[in-house]
Design a protein around this motif. Structure first.
Motif, mmCIF file in Angstrom:
data_model
loop_
_atom_site.group_PDB
_atom_site.id
_atom_site.type_symbol
_atom_site.label_atom_id
_atom_site.label_comp_id
_atom_site.label_asym_id
_atom_site.label_seq_id
_atom_site.Cartn_x
_atom_site.Cartn_y
_atom_site.Cartn_z
ATOM 1 N N UNK A 102 -16.528 10.470 54.924
ATOM 2 C CA UNK A 102 -15.127 10.217 54.576
ATOM 3 C C UNK A 102 -14.896 10.250 53.071
ATOM 4 N N UNK A 103 -15.709 9.510 52.334
ATOM 5 C CA UNK A 103 -15.500 9.414 50.891
ATOM 6 C C UNK A 103 -15.657 10.771 50.218
ATOM 7 N N UNK A 104 -16.660 11.538 50.627
ATOM 8 C CA UNK A 104 -16.899 12.844 50.006
ATOM 9 C C UNK A 104 -15.727 13.788 50.247
ATOM 10 N N UNK A 105 -15.244 13.829 51.472
ATOM 11 C CA UNK A 105 -14.170 14.764 51.817
ATOM 12 C C UNK A 105 -12.845 14.378 51.152
ATOM 13 N N UNK A 106 -12.546 13.085 51.151
ATOM 14 C CA UNK A 106 -11.289 12.655 50.527
ATOM 15 C C UNK A 106 -11.363 12.845 49.020
ATOM 16 N N UNK A 107 -12.489 12.493 48.418
ATOM 17 C CA UNK A 107 -12.641 12.619 46.967
ATOM 18 C C UNK A 107 -12.520 14.080 46.530
ATOM 19 N N UNK A 108 -12.965 14.998 47.372
ATOM 20 C CA UNK A 108 -12.878 16.434 47.073
ATOM 21 C C UNK A 108 -11.534 17.029 47.497
ATOM 22 N N UNK A 109 -10.623 16.185 47.982
ATOM 23 C CA UNK A 109 -9.284 16.632 48.403
ATOM 24 C C UNK A 109 -9.364 17.693 49.497
ATOM 25 N N UNK A 143 -9.264 5.177 56.661
ATOM 26 C CA UNK A 143 -8.517 4.869 55.438
ATOM 27 C C UNK A 143 -9.372 5.098 54.198
ATOM 28 N N UNK A 144 -8.747 5.619 53.161
ATOM 29 C CA UNK A 144 -9.409 5.760 51.857
ATOM 30 C C UNK A 144 -8.370 5.535 50.760
ATOM 31 N N UNK A 145 -8.854 5.123 49.593
ATOM 32 C CA UNK A 145 -7.985 4.963 48.438
ATOM 33 C C UNK A 145 -7.468 3.563 48.217
ATOM 34 N N UNK A 146 -7.808 2.608 49.111
ATOM 35 C CA UNK A 146 -7.366 1.237 48.949
ATOM 36 C C UNK A 146 -8.421 0.398 48.261
ATOM 37 N N UNK A 147 -8.628 -0.819 48.748
ATOM 38 C CA UNK A 147 -9.614 -1.723 48.161
ATOM 39 C C UNK A 147 -10.994 -1.075 48.119
ATOM 40 N N UNK A 148 -11.644 -1.121 46.965
ATOM 41 C CA UNK A 148 -12.955 -0.510 46.722
ATOM 42 C C UNK A 148 -12.941 1.015 46.887
ATOM 43 N N UNK A 149 -11.797 1.569 47.147
ATOM 44 C CA UNK A 149 -11.690 3.018 47.315
ATOM 45 C C UNK A 149 -11.879 3.486 48.735
ATOM 46 N N UNK A 150 -12.437 2.633 49.611
ATOM 47 C CA UNK A 150 -12.721 3.082 50.969
ATOM 48 C C UNK A 150 -12.226 2.123 52.046
ATOM 49 N N UNK A 151 -11.436 1.126 51.655
ATOM 50 C CA UNK A 151 -10.878 0.167 52.600
ATOM 51 C C UNK A 151 -9.363 0.101 52.433
ATOM 52 N N UNK A 153 -5.579 -1.218 51.599
ATOM 53 C CA UNK A 153 -5.010 -1.916 50.464
ATOM 54 C C UNK A 153 -3.708 -1.231 50.090
ATOM 55 N N UNK A 154 -2.995 -1.770 49.125
ATOM 56 C CA UNK A 154 -1.683 -1.199 48.776
ATOM 57 C C UNK A 154 -1.740 0.269 48.382
ATOM 58 N N UNK A 155 -2.872 0.736 47.892
ATOM 59 C CA UNK A 155 -2.971 2.138 47.465
ATOM 60 C C UNK A 155 -3.651 3.026 48.492
ATOM 61 N N UNK A 156 -3.976 2.485 49.647
ATOM 62 C CA UNK A 156 -4.715 3.247 50.645
ATOM 63 C C UNK A 156 -3.849 4.198 51.451
ATOM 64 N N UNK A 157 -4.479 5.224 52.004
ATOM 65 C CA UNK A 157 -3.806 6.202 52.854
ATOM 66 C C UNK A 157 -4.692 6.512 54.051
ATOM 67 N N UNK A 158 -4.065 7.042 55.108
ATOM 68 C CA UNK A 158 -4.780 7.387 56.327
ATOM 69 C C UNK A 158 -5.105 8.880 56.319
ATOM 70 N N UNK A 159 -6.393 9.185 56.429
ATOM 71 C CA UNK A 159 -6.843 10.570 56.426
ATOM 72 C C UNK A 159 -7.482 10.985 57.748
ATOM 73 N N UNK A 160 -7.790 10.028 58.592
ATOM 74 C CA UNK A 160 -8.418 10.344 59.866
ATOM 75 C C UNK A 160 -8.132 9.258 60.878
#
Length: 446
Positions: A102-109, A143-151, A153-160
């Motif tokens: 998840x983190x690799x794919x989201x980070x690479x857009x 979810x990615x982009x929220x708390x710690x980048x992978x949980x 949080x207010x900045x998180x989004x759903x990717x899967x």
């Protein structure tokens, strides 16, 4: 177009016939604009997705959308996706991904943010009921982009969406435990006592079968105990704390389990550990729910009807794993809207139950509460109970994790096979982890 399809959900001629039948029967609605579309999806060779293959024809019957499946072993699936997602135009319309991708794919857009699809009234089913999806699975896998980048949080989004998600439960031999007056393990002390008592009272039988092979498997096994025993890999400032007292206790727990395990335990991957339990060579197995239905299959198991199922034992806290697979739409997919419709259908209440009834892993609370499912698979009730303790943060899903995970796994293997001092081993992991995190920029703002 797609050059090599290892496994198809249905022959193309039959799919075309089903599509025309669906249209003739008036099964149009939101699917009508996409009827005749062929989706190419990438799924793992995994019990959940074997169950999915059995229900995909129903999707085509209802929608007229054809599906071709490239089904690969999950590590080879990751290799293929790494190449495919980097292309300008990809072959896959929908992919399954193992959670630590998840983190690799989201980070690479490389994955679509799903917000615009759920906002589109022409695509989003108003009866989807996202609140029914298992929280820990959504947080861990989707979810990615929220708390710690992978949980979240207010900045998180759903990717899967979680699909083929897993948590850990304990399988144990009821007959052996009853024979020797051993209680079902509720705590780690009880678990470890039973693990080493079994070989004494049942010569030739190991206490517990566990992953232990060098690399990812040994790391996974260690982390499985770290969270419930009160540990984490990092603190909230990304300082490695894997070498604190909880880390040492988790490593000792794993070593005790392997030392008291069945023959060959030090080289076990998950399948080998599950097979050892299914063959009667071990009295316990603590791992993913994905393996549990196989213990009740008389074609694959010698312990049918002899197995009890319990929640992951409690240490400082209850903290079963969350993992497995989710499904997502690649950024370079050709048929994104039709892929969303397939994703939504598969993870709907109807789709989730259909897959579960074929032996798949539910992603919804309501599926675990279904009377028909619990009648067919009595152990499902225990799985549903365990989910309230599923820990989405039992391992950090960050881009540097692959390198850190490999180091943990190699080091744990040396602890298990070479007698490397546990404190020394974990201190080394902590030092190397800090260097990896420094290079990745995690201390820039400190």
């Amino acid at each position: 177009m797609f050059k090599q399809v290892r496994s198809t959900a249905l022959g193309l001629g039959a799919l075309a016939l089903m599509a025309s039948t669906a249209l003739a029967d008036g099964h149009g609605g939101p699917y009508a604009p996409y009827s005749g579309t062929t989706l190419i999806v990438n799924f793992p060779a995994h019990p959940h997705y074997n169950a999915v293959m059995k229900v995909l024809p129903e999707f085509t019957k209802e929608t007229g959308i054809e599906v071709e499946v490239d089904q690969l072993p999950y590590l080879k699936m990751r290799e293929r996706q790494t190449l495919e997602l980097a292309q300008d135009e990809g072959e896959y319309d929908l992919i399954s991904y193992v959670v630590f991708s998840k983190a690799d794919y989201v980070f690479a857009d490389q994955l679509e943010n799903l917000a615009k699809y759920f906002m589109n009234p022409k695509l989003a089913d108003p009866n989807y009921d996202a609140d029914d999806l298992i929280d820990g699975y959504v947080q861990n896998i989707g979810v990615a982009g929220g708390t710690k980048g992978y949980l979240p949080g207010p900045t998180g989004s759903l990717f899967g969406i979680p699909f083929g998600s897993e948590t850990s439960v304990l399988a144990y031999r009821k007959d052996i435990f009853e024979k020797h007056g051993i209680a079902e393990p509720e705590t780690y002390d009880q678990l470890l006592d039973a693990a080493c008592k079994i070989p004494e009272v049942e010569p030739g039988m190991g206490g517990m079968a566990s992953r232990a092979a060098s690399g990812h498997q040994a790391s996974h096994a260690f982390l499985l105990h770290l969270a419930p025993l009160g540990g984490r890999v990092f603190d909230d400032q990304w300082n490695p704390i894997i070498n604190n007292a909880a880390g040492v206790e988790a490593a000792n727990a794993l070593k005790t389990i392997v030392d008291c395990g069945p023959e060959g335990a030090m080289s076990f991957g998950p399948s080998e550990a599950a097979n050892a339990f299914a063959n009667g060579d071990a009295a316990m197995f603590l791992d993913s729910i994905a393996f549990m239905p196989g213990f009740e299959n008389p074609e694959r198991s010698k312990v049918v009807g002899k197995v009890g199922y319990a929640m992951h034992p409690m240490g400082v806290r209850r903290g079963s794993q969350t993992g497995g697979f989710g499904i997502a739409i690649p950024k370079n997919a050709e048929n994104k809207e039709a892929a969303f419709l397939l994703m939504q259908w598969l993870t709907s209440k109807k789709g989730d139950l259909m897959v579960a009834m074929e032996g798949g892993n539910p992603s919804r609370f309501s599926t675990y509460q279904d009377a028909g499912l619990n009648e067919k698979f009595p152990f499902s009730a225990t799985f549903g109970e365990a989910l309230q303790y599923a820990d989405p943060d039992w391992r950090p899903i960050i881009p540097p994790w692959g390198k850190i995970n490999a180091d943990i796994g190699t080091t744990m293997s040396k602890v298990l096979t070479e007698g490397l001092d546990i404190q020394e081993a974990l201190d080394g992991v902590a030092d190397r982890t800090r260097a990896v995190m420094e290079e990745a920029g995690y201390y820039t703002w400190q």
